[in-house]
Design an enzyme around this catalytic site. Structure first.
Site, PDB file in Angstrom:
ATOM      1  N   LYS A  38      20.178  -3.525  33.710  1.00 61.40           N
ATOM      2  CA  LYS A  38      20.618  -4.800  33.126  1.00 61.40           C
ATOM      3  C   LYS A  38      19.989  -5.969  33.870  1.00 61.40           C
ATOM      4  CE  LYS A  38      23.929  -5.609  36.449  1.00 61.40           C
ATOM      5  NZ  LYS A  38      24.196  -6.786  37.299  1.00 61.40           N
ATOM      6  N   GLY A  60      30.088  -4.117  37.387  1.00 62.83           N
ATOM      7  CA  GLY A  60      30.730  -5.200  36.654  1.00 62.83           C
ATOM      8  C   GLY A  60      31.377  -4.771  35.352  1.00 62.83           C
TER       9      GLY A  60
END
Length: 331
Positions: A194, A139
């Site tokens: 993350k 991302g």
């Protein structure tokens, strides 16, 4: 690789659906494997996935969909893996066709638990795929916003930068912008971590910690990620780039974040099993935190946020108590 390269997507979830939508902007013949025949029939008739991001408009005339993975893989030059890491081994176990000469892109944000290996490393060791033929798609981006055609950014990492750029070109469109990187290890490990941090963020939110605390959590989290990726794979990288910091922030804060949602439920008192059942989706961070914890037994890197999440999920320590201890460690 050129515009005639045949592409196959493996997976039937949110990310697989989003990737098919992106590819459909540039390609008229995409192969797609998914397990469920009823879902395949629905997509062919109605042009959307009824189970995941159903708002994403798909184009059946551009798709060859099958639940026969060997049929899908055999004719493909580029394979995109978009299944949860917990299921990667059982999914690929069905393969009878060799894939070591193909370009394989991982869109998986997890670790192969039995081996404690990132997906790229697992593919290299298990299927003898050269690292130059392994790509990582990361991302910051949520599949749900792709479905809504909101402007999003993706990073493609590969040791062969020409292949990274080629794949970036295949998914680029009016609502997708792309970056390329050589750091397949760092981007993939960061994408794993993350998710763990997002669980911590969700837990803290449900316990009443506010935005001020969340900003400190994010600041400490990116430093924790940097310490770990530099320890595991020490190369020159800028941790402030979108593939690292951007991906962390969107996963911590977004309403679409499955890991944040999972953490929020755990903080409210849900058991891990009940949270998973109610979500009906995989929160990769749950599996990842155990793998990271075991990996870190070798590296011994200071990871207070990861440790806190592990203690809550696997040691069943009270979220209230564990987050109070963590808060005293942050700065």
């Amino acid at each position: 690789m050129d515009s005639n390269t045949k592409i196959a997507v493996i997976g039937g979830g949110s990310w697989a659906t989003a990737i098919v939508k992106m590819l459909s902007e540039n390609h008229d013949n995409i192969s797609w494997w998914m397990r469920n025949q009823d879902t395949i029939d629905h997509i062919k008739e109605y042009g959307n996935n009824p189970n995941y991001i159903s708002a994403a408009e798909l184009f059946p005339s551009k798709l060859t969909i099958s639940n026969n993975i060997n049929k899908i893989v055999e004719g493909a030059d580029c394979i995109i893996l978009a299944v949860p890491s917990a299921f990667i081994r059982t999914t690929l176990k069905q393969l009878e066709k060799p894939i070591k000469s193909k370009f394989v892109v991982s869109a998986i944000k997890g670790i192969v638990a039995e081996k404690n290996r990132i997906i790229g490393e697992y593919l290299h060791n298990k299927y003898e795929i050269p690292f130059q033929n392994i790509g990582v798609l990361t991302g910051p981006c949520h599949a749900e916003e792709v479905a809504l055609e909101r402007l999003s950014y993706l990073t493609v990492a590969c040791e062969d930068m020409d292949k990274a750029q080629w794949f970036a070109d295949q998914i680029s469109c009016r609502y997708i912008k792309t970056n390329v990187s050589e750091d397949i290890f760092g981007t993939e490990i960061s994408a794993v971590l993350k998710n763990v941090i997002a669980i911590a963020s969700g837990i803290c939110h449900s316990l009443g910690y506010g935005d001020n605390f969340q900003s400190v959590l994010a600041s400490n989290a990116i430093r924790e990620i940097k310490r770990f990726v530099d320890g595991v794979h020490p190369i020159e990288r800028d941790i402030k780039e979108s593939a690292y910091l951007g991906d962390l922030l969107v996963t911590m804060y977004s309403q679409f974040s499955r890991n944040r949602t999972f953490g929020n439920m755990v903080g409210k008192g849900y058991s891990v099993k009940s949270a998973q059942l109610e979500m009906n989706m995989v929160a990769e961070g749950y599996y990842a935190v155990k793998c990271i914890k075991e990996l870190n037994e070798e590296y011994k890197i200071d990871m207070p946020i990861t440790d806190a999440v592990y203690n809550i999920l696997y040691q069943r320590i009270s979220p209230v108590m564990e987050m109070r201890i963590l808060a005293d460690k942050l700065n």
